[in-house]
Structures are given as structure tokens and as C-alpha cells.
Design a protein around this motif. Sequence first.
Motif, PDB file in Angstrom:
ATOM      1  N   SER A   1     -10.992   9.588  10.228  1.00 28.83           N
ATOM      2  CA  SER A   1     -11.093  10.971   9.793  1.00 28.83           C
ATOM      3  C   SER A   1     -11.484  10.994   8.321  1.00 28.83           C
ATOM      4  O   SER A   1     -11.214  10.035   7.580  1.00 28.83           O
ATOM      5  N   ARG A   2     -12.124  12.076   7.889  1.00 32.03           N
ATOM      6  CA  ARG A   2     -12.535  12.166   6.495  1.00 32.03           C
ATOM      7  C   ARG A   2     -11.319  12.112   5.574  1.00 32.03           C
ATOM      8  O   ARG A   2     -11.352  11.457   4.519  1.00 32.03           O
ATOM      9  N   VAL A   3     -10.235  12.767   5.966  1.00 27.68           N
ATOM     10  CA  VAL A   3      -9.029  12.776   5.144  1.00 27.68           C
ATOM     11  C   VAL A   3      -8.465  11.369   4.991  1.00 27.68           C
ATOM     12  O   VAL A   3      -8.077  10.942   3.899  1.00 27.68           O
ATOM     13  N   SER A   4      -8.443  10.626   6.095  1.00 25.07           N
ATOM     14  CA  SER A   4      -7.920   9.260   6.055  1.00 25.07           C
ATOM     15  C   SER A   4      -8.795   8.371   5.177  1.00 25.07           C
ATOM     16  O   SER A   4      -8.293   7.623   4.330  1.00 25.07           O
ATOM     17  N   ALA A   5     -10.122   8.452   5.371  1.00 23.76           N
ATOM     18  CA  ALA A   5     -11.033   7.638   4.568  1.00 23.76           C
ATOM     19  C   ALA A   5     -10.865   7.949   3.082  1.00 23.76           C
ATOM     20  O   ALA A   5     -10.853   7.048   2.243  1.00 23.76           O
ATOM     21  N   ARG A   6     -10.713   9.235   2.761  1.00 25.47           N
ATOM     22  CA  ARG A   6     -10.590   9.609   1.349  1.00 25.47           C
ATOM     23  C   ARG A   6      -9.307   9.047   0.749  1.00 25.47           C
ATOM     24  O   ARG A   6      -9.300   8.644  -0.423  1.00 25.47           O
ATOM     25  N   ARG A   7      -8.227   8.965   1.510  1.00 27.90           N
ATOM     26  CA  ARG A   7      -6.974   8.406   0.980  1.00 27.90           C
ATOM     27  C   ARG A   7      -7.176   6.947   0.566  1.00 27.90           C
ATOM     28  O   ARG A   7      -6.694   6.525  -0.495  1.00 27.90           O
TER      29      ARG A   7
ATOM     30  N   MET B   1     -21.131   6.482  -1.861  1.00 29.36           N
ATOM     31  CA  MET B   1     -21.007   7.238  -0.613  1.00 29.36           C
ATOM     32  C   MET B   1     -19.844   8.212  -0.715  1.00 29.36           C
ATOM     33  O   MET B   1     -18.900   8.012  -1.493  1.00 29.36           O
ATOM     34  N   SER B   2     -19.929   9.267   0.081  1.00 26.14           N
ATOM     35  CA  SER B   2     -18.865  10.258   0.105  1.00 26.14           C
ATOM     36  C   SER B   2     -17.789   9.827   1.089  1.00 26.14           C
ATOM     37  O   SER B   2     -17.991   8.913   1.905  1.00 26.14           O
ATOM     38  N   ALA B   3     -16.648  10.495   1.054  1.00 27.66           N
ATOM     39  CA  ALA B   3     -15.582  10.200   2.006  1.00 27.66           C
ATOM     40  C   ALA B   3     -16.049  10.479   3.435  1.00 27.66           C
ATOM     41  O   ALA B   3     -15.708   9.743   4.370  1.00 27.66           O
ATOM     42  N   ALA B   4     -16.846  11.530   3.611  1.00 27.89           N
ATOM     43  CA  ALA B   4     -17.340  11.864   4.940  1.00 27.89           C
ATOM     44  C   ALA B   4     -18.274  10.775   5.478  1.00 27.89           C
ATOM     45  O   ALA B   4     -18.220  10.410   6.652  1.00 27.89           O
ATOM     46  N   GLU B   5     -19.141  10.260   4.613  1.00 28.72           N
ATOM     47  CA  GLU B   5     -20.059   9.195   5.026  1.00 28.72           C
ATOM     48  C   GLU B   5     -19.296   7.923   5.357  1.00 28.72           C
ATOM     49  O   GLU B   5     -19.590   7.239   6.349  1.00 28.72           O
ATOM     50  N   CYS B   6     -18.305   7.590   4.539  1.00 31.02           N
ATOM     51  CA  CYS B   6     -17.485   6.414   4.796  1.00 31.02           C
ATOM     52  C   CYS B   6     -16.719   6.577   6.103  1.00 31.02           C
ATOM     53  O   CYS B   6     -16.632   5.646   6.908  1.00 31.02           O
TER      54      CYS B   6
ATOM     55  N   LEU C   1       0.825  -1.195   0.000  1.00 28.13           N
ATOM     56  CA  LEU C   1       0.000   0.000   0.000  1.00 28.13           C
ATOM     57  C   LEU C   1       0.863   1.250   0.000  1.00 28.13           C
ATOM     58  O   LEU C   1       2.023   1.218   0.428  1.00 28.13           O
ATOM     59  N   PRO C   2       0.310   2.365  -0.457  1.00 28.49           N
ATOM     60  CA  PRO C   2       1.062   3.619  -0.378  1.00 28.49           C
ATOM     61  C   PRO C   2       1.461   3.925   1.065  1.00 28.49           C
ATOM     62  O   PRO C   2       0.815   3.473   2.015  1.00 28.49           O
ATOM     63  N   LYS C   3       2.506   4.658   1.235  1.00 33.18           N
ATOM     64  CA  LYS C   3       3.014   4.999   2.552  1.00 33.18           C
ATOM     65  C   LYS C   3       1.918   5.646   3.393  1.00 33.18           C
ATOM     66  O   LYS C   3       1.202   6.536   2.934  1.00 33.18           O
ATOM     67  N   GLY C   4       1.772   5.168   4.615  1.00 37.34           N
ATOM     68  CA  GLY C   4       0.781   5.722   5.536  1.00 37.34           C
ATOM     69  C   GLY C   4      -0.524   4.965   5.576  1.00 37.34           C
ATOM     70  O   GLY C   4      -1.349   5.195   6.461  1.00 37.34           O
ATOM     71  N   LEU C   5      -0.751   4.022   4.624  1.00 36.06           N
ATOM     72  CA  LEU C   5      -1.956   3.205   4.602  1.00 36.06           C
ATOM     73  C   LEU C   5      -1.637   1.815   5.150  1.00 36.06           C
ATOM     74  O   LEU C   5      -0.542   1.300   4.923  1.00 36.06           O
ATOM     75  N   THR C   6      -2.591   1.222   5.855  1.00 39.39           N
ATOM     76  CA  THR C   6      -2.392  -0.108   6.426  1.00 39.39           C
ATOM     77  C   THR C   6      -3.394  -1.095   5.830  1.00 39.39           C
ATOM     78  O   THR C   6      -4.505  -0.713   5.445  1.00 39.39           O
ATOM     79  N   ALA C   7      -3.004  -2.362   5.774  1.00 43.57           N
ATOM     80  CA  ALA C   7      -3.872  -3.398   5.207  1.00 43.57           C
ATOM     81  C   ALA C   7      -5.148  -3.549   6.021  1.00 43.57           C
ATOM     82  O   ALA C   7      -6.232  -3.755   5.471  1.00 43.57           O
TER      83      ALA C   7
END
Length: 223
Positions: free
Chosen positions: A186-192, A174-179, A150-156
Motif C-alpha cells: 500500500s502507498r501508506v506502508s511504502a511511505r512509512r 521515486m514517489s511513495a506511490a511508485e515504490c 525497526l519502528p513498531k509495525g515495520l518488518t526487516a
Amino acid sequence: MIRVLVVDDDFMVAKVHSGYVTRTPGCEVVGVAHTGADALRLVRELRPDLVLLDIYLPDMDGLTVLRHLRAGHDDTDVIVISAANDVDTVRGAMRGGVLHYLIKPFTYPALYDQLQHFASLHTKLGALSTAGQSDVDQVFGSRPRGSTNLPKGLTAQTAELVEQVLRASSSEDMSAAECAAVAQLSRVSARRYLEHFVDTGRAEVRLRYGGTGRPERRYRWTG
């Protein structure tokens, strides 16, 4: 015929879901239960191929029903159909070996797809004496390809959680906020993670315009 037991505490909802099953070629409703105890009893008596299991039941929750089924070595398969969208419940259902998790409310096509998928697997596995890797992949579904890279900062682990949340929304996007709200991220983390799935071809994104400002990005799992 795929023999289905519908479990829901709401009589009208159970009737609607039973109608969905009846409309699906190759499927039939063999029983309806409105409590966990009735569900366990009917599984023993009717031996259905598939249980559509609600989580919110008056005497015990659906995960408890699932644990009883597994402890009793019942070989019926289970799809959860529930309004419960907290991550602990989704994770508990996964650990209990459910085939899929549909969040209410959902449309008939969403359930139709799952019933047809189950029917095709049921038929295919019944005709096999041994299974090849492609057969196994079809049964268990595609896992996050490249999850070990996975890209750096993401976990399996979080990738699998976000995938399950996105899968559970079935045909709905669904949107990143809903997810993020469902996965408790966090919304930022979900969107990544969502953008990673788009980049690797396992999700698609569309723009929803409305009001002022930038359009909202809506994600849907494609596998």
C-alpha cells in the motif's frame, strides 16, 4: 580492464549499452548476446568478468540464464539491466546473487557508477589475501542498519524489499506511490519505510512542486 558481456534481445539497446561500457575507463565489451543460449555460450568461451543481463530474452528469461550460470559454477559477476520491475523478478535476481539491478530506461551515469564500483571492488579483492569487515561491507553493500530494531509495525523483510526497489531506481528518485506499485504494498506502508530510511540517513527526500495541492515527496537511496 574489466571484460564485459552485454546481453539484450534488442540490437539497438545492446548497442547503446555497449557504447556506455566502452565510454567507461577501465572497461571493454568482449561480446554481445541477443539470446539466453548465446549468453551462456559466450560466458563459457570468453570468460568475462561481468555480464550485463537482460531479463526478457527470446528463448529463456534472464533468471533462467542466471540459474544456469550459477549451476555451472561460472564465476562471472552479473548486473541485471531490464525493464522488468515486478518484485518476484527483483527477488529472484537477488537470490541469484546479482550485484545490482538497473531498471530500464536508465542514464549513462547510472551504469557508470555501477561499473566503477565493480571495477574498484574487483581491484581491491584481487589485491587481498584476507578480508576485513570493512572490505566485506563494501563488497556486499550496506544492509539496513538497525533492521532488527525497526519502528513498531515495520518488518526487516519488507524493509529489505523496499530498499531493493529504491536501490534499483539508481540515480532516479521515486514517489511513495511508485515504490508501492513496484513492491506491491500500500502507498501508506511504502511511505512509512521510505520515511524510516530518510530518518536513518539512508535515503533523501525532495519536494516536487507542480499544479495544485501539496508538493509530491520524491525519495532517492543514498546508503
